[in-house]
Design a protein around this motif. Structure first.
Motif, PDB file in Angstrom:
ATOM      1  N   VAL A   1      43.051  53.737  40.426  1.00  0.00           N
ATOM      2  CA  VAL A   1      43.057  53.079  39.110  1.00  0.00           C
ATOM      3  C   VAL A   1      41.626  52.690  38.722  1.00  0.00           C
ATOM      4  N   THR A   2      40.863  52.217  39.702  1.00  0.00           N
ATOM      5  CA  THR A   2      39.464  51.842  39.443  1.00  0.00           C
ATOM      6  C   THR A   2      38.641  53.056  39.025  1.00  0.00           C
TER       7      THR A   2
ATOM      8  N   TYR B   1      39.334  53.796  35.470  1.00  0.00           N
ATOM      9  CA  TYR B   1      38.637  52.879  34.551  1.00  0.00           C
ATOM     10  C   TYR B   1      37.157  53.265  34.442  1.00  0.00           C
TER      11      TYR B   1
ATOM     12  N   MET C   1      40.166  41.897  32.334  1.00  0.00           N
ATOM     13  CA  MET C   1      41.445  42.591  32.522  1.00  0.00           C
ATOM     14  C   MET C   1      42.048  42.240  33.879  1.00  0.00           C
TER      15      MET C   1
ATOM     16  N   THR D   1      44.902  43.697  36.430  1.00  0.00           N
ATOM     17  CA  THR D   1      45.727  44.879  36.685  1.00  0.00           C
ATOM     18  C   THR D   1      46.513  44.631  37.966  1.00  0.00           C
TER      19      THR D   1
ATOM     20  N   VAL E   1      52.317  50.051  36.960  1.00  0.00           N
ATOM     21  CA  VAL E   1      51.053  49.336  36.756  1.00  0.00           C
ATOM     22  C   VAL E   1      51.145  48.440  35.525  1.00  0.00           C
TER      23      VAL E   1
ATOM     24  N   GLU F   1      48.783  46.140  33.042  1.00  0.00           N
ATOM     25  CA  GLU F   1      47.387  45.881  32.655  1.00  0.00           C
ATOM     26  C   GLU F   1      47.388  44.840  31.551  1.00  0.00           C
TER      27      GLU F   1
ATOM     28  N   ALA G   1      44.723  42.965  29.130  1.00  0.00           N
ATOM     29  CA  ALA G   1      43.326  42.884  28.689  1.00  0.00           C
ATOM     30  C   ALA G   1      43.232  41.931  27.514  1.00  0.00           C
TER      31      ALA G   1
END
Lengths: 187, 394
Positions: free
Chosen positions: A96-97, A100, A141, A143, A154, A156, A158
């Motif tokens: 996921v990182t 991003y 954010m 997550t 997931v 998220e 933000a």
């Protein structure tokens, strides 16, 4: 009215009625595909999209929670890496990182926290990150996610770093902690 | 003054006409200069964005080396172009030069090169675009204002699919990087670039080899996006190969630059780092190929075996043979250096994922002994807790 005009009118009406819209949460929101239950506070707004539910306390610009069900074996949008079944939490967090970091809408992206988290009774991960949005606003954010046999789930959230992230974070964390999956869906 | 109003008016008219023709001439000249100045200004703005993006690869010795090679290839008479090289962290095979001489080379392209002669081939081609003012000529070749606007419109329009770097490019960078110039201008860059590298004393037979390597890589790892960069396009690479082979002509006797130890040494870190960049982008074939090149060049650097294991683990999560290979690679690193914390951790995680808790525990514990305050300590402690609970319950 001839047949063509009538058909066009019918088509345009059906397109309008199919367009995603914001609805007000009454008790909870149920994801039709997974049966997952999201207990958002009454009065918040939600919108259903394919594989995603959006929830906002007020306006999406001031805070937006995205609930996503990501299928295994499909590449992520930016990294092109695929989600594997039953990934270890930190491996899913790394994936996921990466996604991003390769998303150019999130400039100056930085991970502030990366720790284990339990989501719907399953071992998962929790990330806190910050970045600048496309229009240069500092954002923060949260997550939270976990991997299952057929998909990864997931959340998220933000919001603008200033005021709004901290303002809504406790309620968002409550939604995530109360999140449930029915046993038959939990595979 | 009022006695000869006709003549006075006539003279005034004459002065006005003369003045107007001068003005028109000056305006024409100014317009002529302004468009190029505008393109240079636009280039600077785009470059500033690129510098601030965090995508510039930082390696001072590599940058200094690249600048030396570029200046050697470019020669002396290139004023006002100032040759300068920047490396972009991007797995894509590409390079492009701005009209002012600043050249951007993607780490993915540099990582595929074998020697300085291949680098000089690329630099010769790209710097010719700057020295021969291809950007402004392309702009002026538009038949009308509307064509020119459309030309800029294309550039500011559809590059949403070609990744991080493309999103930062403006109109000048897009033309240099993605669409390229006309076939004629590209051929000119091939011809003059070839002459430049030859004059600088490089091995000319390496020129077509560069593009053959890029083509081979493209076959292994086709671009994920529908729209590709200039050097990630089969037809454009084929053109380069054809042109450089024609240029070689009678000189195409088997010749090679041989092992270029300076190039290999100075690009070592980049080659290693680009493997991670490839992995992050899901370009596993390219990452694996680069890892084998790295192993050939630096066989005693065990860190690359960890990357190779990561590639195989991600590429073949359900393939038993490949998974066995992953485990062997981790064991190899632990065998070479038992203080290699990442190898200990990954081996522990590998066993843990397979459900072999007895196998996993010692490696995970060793990892935390080696790095007590590891960033992922929470995760590892969680695995250890689960293993111990499982063992206690048996």
């Amino acid at each position: 009215m001839n047949k063509l005009t009538f058909a066009l009118l019918l088509l345009s009406t059906s397109l309008v009625s199919c367009a995603p819209q914001w609805y007000t949460v009454k008790k909870s929101v149920v994801d039709k595909k997974t049966g997952a239950v999201l207990a958002a506070p009454t009065g918040w707004k939600f919108m259903e999209l394919e594989n995603r539910i959006l929830i906002t306390p007020d306006s999406p610009d001031l805070g937006l929670l995205v609930f996503q069900v990501l299928p295994v074996s499909k590449p992520m949008k930016f990294t092109k890496q695929i989600i594997q079944k039953n990934m270890l939490p930190e491996d899913l967090a790394a994936l996921v990182t990466d996604n991003y970091q390769l998303n150019q809408e999130l400039t100056q992206f930085k991970i502030l926290e990366n720790s284990p988290e339990v989501l719907a009774g399953t071992e998962g991960f929790r990330l806190i990150s910050e970045y600048k949005s496309g229009d240069g606003n500092p954002m923060k954010m949260l997550t939270v996610g976990m991997s299952q046999q057929d998909n990864a789930i997931v959340f998220e959230f933000a919001a603008p770093k200033r005021v709004y992230f901290d303002k809504y974070k406790p309620e968002i964390e409550a939604i995530i902690s109360k999140f449930k999956i029915s046993p038959e869906q939990k595979k | 003054m009022t006695r000869y109003p006709f003549f006075q008016n006539f003279a005034t008219l004459g002065i006005l006409c003369f003045g107007f023709s001068l003005y028109a001439q000056e305006k024409k000249t100014r317009t002529f200069e302004n468009d190029e100045a505008e393109i240079w200004k636009e280039s600077q703005i785009e470059q500033r964005k690129m510098e601030e993006s965090g995508l510039i690869y930082q390696d001072d010795s590599l940058t200094a080396y690249l600048n030396r090679v570029l200046i050697k290839v470019a020669g002396d008479e290139i004023n006002p172009v100032v040759p300068r090289v920047r490396v972009i962290k991007s797995p894509v095979l590409n390079a492009f030069a701005y009209p002012n001489g600043t050249m951007y080379i993607h780490s993915g392209l540099l990582a595929k090169m074998e020697n300085e002669s291949q680098l000089a081939t690329l630099f010769g081609h790209e710097i010719t675009h700057s020295t021969n003012r291809h950007a402004i000529l392309a702009f002026r070749s538009q038949k009308s204002n509307s064509d020119a606007l459309a030309f800029l419109g294309i550039i500011s329009g559809g590059f949403g699919l070609i990744g991080a770097v493309a999103n930062l490019l403006g109109q000048v960078g897009y033309m240099a990087s993605v669409s390229g110039y006309s076939q004629e201008k590209e051929k000119e860059a091939d011809v003059l670039g070839f002459q430049k590298m030859k004059m600088a004393g490089y091995t000319i037979t390496e020129a077509p080899k560069l593009f053959e390597i890029l083509k081979r890589d493209l076959d292994q790892e086709p671009p994920a996006e529908k729209q590709s960069f200039f050097f990630s396009s089969h037809p454009k690479l084929n053109d380069r190969i054809k042109n450089y082979n024609q240029l070689l002509g009678a000189n195409s006797k088997p010749d090679s630059a041989g092992v270029d130890s300076v190039f290999i040494k100075v690009t070592r870190k980049l080659l290693f780092d680009n493997i991670s960049i490839d992995i992050q982008s899901g370009r596993y074939n390219s990452a694996y190929y680069s890892s084998t090149v790295y192993i050939k060049r630096f066989p005693s650097d065990y860190r690359v075996y960890l990357l190779q294991a990561e590639i195989l683990n991600k590429r073949y999560p359900d393939n038993t043979d490949k998974q066995a290979e992953v485990m062997e690679l981790y064991k190899k690193v632990v065998g070479l250096d038992s203080t290699q914390a990442d190898a200990q951790k990954n081996l522990g995680k590998w066993y843990y994922k397979k459900g072999d808790y007895t196998g996993a525990l010692p490696y995970l514990e060793t990892y935390l002994k080696l790095i007590p305050n590891a960033k992922d300590k929470g995760y590892i402690e969680g695995y250890i807790r689960k293993i111990k609970t499982s063992m206690d319950s048996k």
